[in-house]
Design a protein around this motif. Structure first.
Motif, PDB file in Angstrom:
ATOM      1  N   ALA A  55      73.767 -44.278   1.629  1.00  0.00           N
ATOM      2  CA  ALA A  55      73.167 -44.102   2.952  1.00  0.00           C
ATOM      3  C   ALA A  55      72.190 -45.234   3.283  1.00  0.00           C
ATOM      4  CB  ALA A  55      72.465 -42.746   3.031  1.00  0.00           C
ATOM      5  N   GLY A  56      72.281 -46.367   2.549  1.00  0.00           N
ATOM      6  CA  GLY A  56      71.361 -47.484   2.785  1.00  0.00           C
ATOM      7  C   GLY A  56      70.011 -47.250   2.128  1.00  0.00           C
ATOM      8  N   GLN A  57      69.156 -48.265   2.197  1.00  0.00           N
ATOM      9  CA  GLN A  57      67.835 -48.168   1.563  1.00  0.00           C
ATOM     10  C   GLN A  57      66.851 -49.089   2.273  1.00  0.00           C
ATOM     11  OE1 GLN A  57      67.129 -49.974  -2.430  1.00  0.00           O
ATOM     12  NE2 GLN A  57      66.402 -47.943  -3.016  1.00  0.00           N
ATOM     13  N   THR A  58      65.615 -48.610   2.395  1.00  0.00           N
ATOM     14  CA  THR A  58      64.522 -49.438   2.904  1.00  0.00           C
ATOM     15  C   THR A  58      63.513 -49.630   1.782  1.00  0.00           C
ATOM     16  OG1 THR A  58      64.814 -48.598   5.153  1.00  0.00           O
ATOM     17  CG2 THR A  58      62.687 -49.604   4.637  1.00  0.00           C
ATOM     18  N   LEU A  59      63.147 -50.891   1.543  1.00  0.00           N
ATOM     19  CA  LEU A  59      62.109 -51.227   0.570  1.00  0.00           C
ATOM     20  C   LEU A  59      60.885 -51.703   1.324  1.00  0.00           C
ATOM     21  CD1 LEU A  59      64.244 -53.398  -1.903  1.00  0.00           C
ATOM     22  CD2 LEU A  59      63.760 -50.942  -2.051  1.00  0.00           C
ATOM     23  N   ASP A  74      71.383 -65.603  -0.505  1.00  0.00           N
ATOM     24  CA  ASP A  74      70.322 -66.274  -1.265  1.00  0.00           C
ATOM     25  C   ASP A  74      69.377 -65.248  -1.878  1.00  0.00           C
ATOM     26  OD1 ASP A  74      71.256 -68.776  -0.507  1.00  0.00           O
ATOM     27  OD2 ASP A  74      70.010 -68.810   1.306  1.00  0.00           O
ATOM     28  N   VAL A  75      68.701 -65.642  -2.950  1.00  0.00           N
ATOM     29  CA  VAL A  75      67.596 -64.842  -3.487  1.00  0.00           C
ATOM     30  C   VAL A  75      66.406 -65.043  -2.553  1.00  0.00           C
ATOM     31  CG1 VAL A  75      66.041 -64.479  -5.435  1.00  0.00           C
ATOM     32  CG2 VAL A  75      68.442 -65.088  -5.848  1.00  0.00           C
ATOM     33  N   VAL A  76      65.850 -63.939  -2.072  1.00  0.00           N
ATOM     34  CA  VAL A  76      64.785 -63.982  -1.070  1.00  0.00           C
ATOM     35  C   VAL A  76      63.500 -63.432  -1.691  1.00  0.00           C
ATOM     36  CG1 VAL A  76      64.054 -63.041   1.166  1.00  0.00           C
ATOM     37  CG2 VAL A  76      66.444 -63.713   0.808  1.00  0.00           C
ATOM     38  N   VAL A  77      62.390 -64.145  -1.464  1.00  0.00           N
ATOM     39  CA  VAL A  77      61.081 -63.698  -1.947  1.00  0.00           C
ATOM     40  C   VAL A  77      60.557 -62.611  -1.011  1.00  0.00           C
ATOM     41  CG1 VAL A  77      58.685 -64.395  -2.341  1.00  0.00           C
ATOM     42  CG2 VAL A  77      60.566 -65.921  -3.000  1.00  0.00           C
ATOM     43  N   MET A  78      59.988 -61.541  -1.573  1.00  0.00           N
ATOM     44  CA  MET A  78      59.325 -60.531  -0.739  1.00  0.00           C
ATOM     45  C   MET A  78      57.905 -60.314  -1.227  1.00  0.00           C
ATOM     46  SD  MET A  78      61.721 -57.193  -1.528  1.00  0.00           S
ATOM     47  CE  MET A  78      61.875 -56.654  -3.243  1.00  0.00           C
ATOM     48  N   LYS A  79      57.019 -60.109  -0.248  1.00  0.00           N
ATOM     49  CA  LYS A  79      55.580 -60.014  -0.515  1.00  0.00           C
ATOM     50  C   LYS A  79      55.007 -58.761   0.129  1.00  0.00           C
ATOM     51  CE  LYS A  79      54.685 -64.759  -1.528  1.00  0.00           C
ATOM     52  NZ  LYS A  79      54.034 -66.025  -1.215  1.00  0.00           N
ATOM     53  N   PRO A  80      53.779 -58.388  -0.260  1.00  0.00           N
ATOM     54  CA  PRO A  80      53.174 -57.173   0.305  1.00  0.00           C
ATOM     55  C   PRO A  80      53.221 -57.174   1.830  1.00  0.00           C
ATOM     56  CG  PRO A  80      51.865 -57.945  -1.533  1.00  0.00           C
ATOM     57  CD  PRO A  80      52.918 -58.995  -1.298  1.00  0.00           C
ATOM     58  N   GLY A  81      53.648 -56.062   2.376  1.00  0.00           N
ATOM     59  CA  GLY A  81      53.808 -55.919   3.830  1.00  0.00           C
ATOM     60  C   GLY A  81      55.223 -56.152   4.296  1.00  0.00           C
ATOM     61  N   ASP A  82      56.057 -56.795   3.464  1.00  0.00           N
ATOM     62  CA  ASP A  82      57.453 -57.027   3.841  1.00  0.00           C
ATOM     63  C   ASP A  82      58.269 -55.742   3.692  1.00  0.00           C
ATOM     64  OD1 ASP A  82      56.890 -59.686   4.278  1.00  0.00           O
ATOM     65  OD2 ASP A  82      57.816 -60.399   2.419  1.00  0.00           O
ATOM     66  N   THR A  83      59.179 -55.536   4.619  1.00  0.00           N
ATOM     67  CA  THR A  83      60.113 -54.413   4.582  1.00  0.00           C
ATOM     68  C   THR A  83      61.525 -54.986   4.585  1.00  0.00           C
ATOM     69  OG1 THR A  83      58.568 -52.955   5.733  1.00  0.00           O
ATOM     70  CG2 THR A  83      60.887 -52.337   5.795  1.00  0.00           C
ATOM     71  N   VAL A  84      62.356 -54.513   3.685  1.00  0.00           N
ATOM     72  CA  VAL A  84      63.725 -55.024   3.545  1.00  0.00           C
ATOM     73  C   VAL A  84      64.685 -53.845   3.658  1.00  0.00           C
ATOM     74  CG1 VAL A  84      65.358 -56.175   2.007  1.00  0.00           C
ATOM     75  CG2 VAL A  84      62.963 -56.901   2.040  1.00  0.00           C
ATOM     76  N   TYR A  85      65.614 -53.944   4.583  1.00  0.00           N
ATOM     77  CA  TYR A  85      66.621 -52.891   4.767  1.00  0.00           C
ATOM     78  C   TYR A  85      67.963 -53.353   4.226  1.00  0.00           C
ATOM     79  CZ  TYR A  85      70.032 -49.832   6.918  1.00  0.00           C
ATOM     80  OH  TYR A  85      71.086 -48.969   7.102  1.00  0.00           O
ATOM     81  N   THR A  86      68.590 -52.523   3.441  1.00  0.00           N
ATOM     82  CA  THR A  86      69.947 -52.779   2.934  1.00  0.00           C
ATOM     83  C   THR A  86      70.876 -51.709   3.483  1.00  0.00           C
ATOM     84  OG1 THR A  86      69.022 -53.674   0.886  1.00  0.00           O
ATOM     85  CG2 THR A  86      71.325 -53.076   0.857  1.00  0.00           C
ATOM     86  N   PRO A  87      71.917 -52.114   4.218  1.00  0.00           N
ATOM     87  CA  PRO A  87      72.809 -51.113   4.825  1.00  0.00           C
ATOM     88  C   PRO A  87      73.667 -50.392   3.782  1.00  0.00           C
ATOM     89  CG  PRO A  87      73.512 -53.355   5.419  1.00  0.00           C
ATOM     90  CD  PRO A  87      72.274 -53.493   4.583  1.00  0.00           C
ATOM     91  N   PRO A  88      74.256 -49.262   4.170  1.00  0.00           N
ATOM     92  CA  PRO A  88      75.106 -48.493   3.257  1.00  0.00           C
ATOM     93  C   PRO A  88      76.200 -49.365   2.645  1.00  0.00           C
ATOM     94  CG  PRO A  88      74.737 -47.235   5.260  1.00  0.00           C
ATOM     95  CD  PRO A  88      74.136 -48.595   5.481  1.00  0.00           C
TER      96      PRO A  88
END
Ligand code: MN
Length: 133
Positions: A55-59, A74-88
């Motif tokens: 059902a997808g995921q939000t980080l 690509d490998v993407v850097v994520m930092k505090p405050g970033d939100t990453v959505y991955t679809p189903p």
């Protein structure tokens, strides 16, 4: 209403994670809710294996420096405050950077009976894929 006391932290199983990963279950909805929220704590270099969420995921990153990659991207850097959505159904992994701790909230939904697993797990992330070789 109900105050739910903090539950013990759970070690991320070695067949799904590389390195030291611990998670705290923050919310696990009871039917009809399918809400799932975990705080996931990665030691430097720790990461998930490849996986998909039905059902997808939000980080949402709350601490440290993280890495995330979708299959073929690509490998993407994520930092505090970033939100990453991955679809189903999208193959991806997430974890800490090699020299930083990282904590993110992971938010997803369980799936109904007979709709298969909510998370499908694949191969571990090699040092080459992770970028340390
Ligand atoms: Mn995921």
């Amino acid at each position: 209403m109900e105050v739910q006391p903090k539950q013990p932290s759970i070690k991320g199983p070695a067949d799904m994670f590389t390195g030291d990963v611990w998670f705290d279950v923050l919310a696990k909805g009871e039917e009809p809710s399918r809400l799932r929220v975990n705080a996931v704590h990665f030691a430097p270099g720790a990461r998930t294996a490849w996986h998909t969420h039905a059902a997808g995921q939000t980080l949402h990153v709350t601490e440290g420096v993280g890495l995330v990659q979708s299959r073929g991207g690509d490998v993407v850097v994520m930092k505090p405050g970033d939100t990453v959505y991955t679809p189903p159904g999208e193959w991806h992994w997430h974890g800490a950077a090699p020299d930083h701790f990282m904590t993110h909230l992971a938010m997803w939904e369980a799936v109904g009976e007979g709709q298969g697993p909510e998370t499908t797990w694949g191969e571990h992330i090699s040092a080459e894929e992770y970028g340390t070789r």
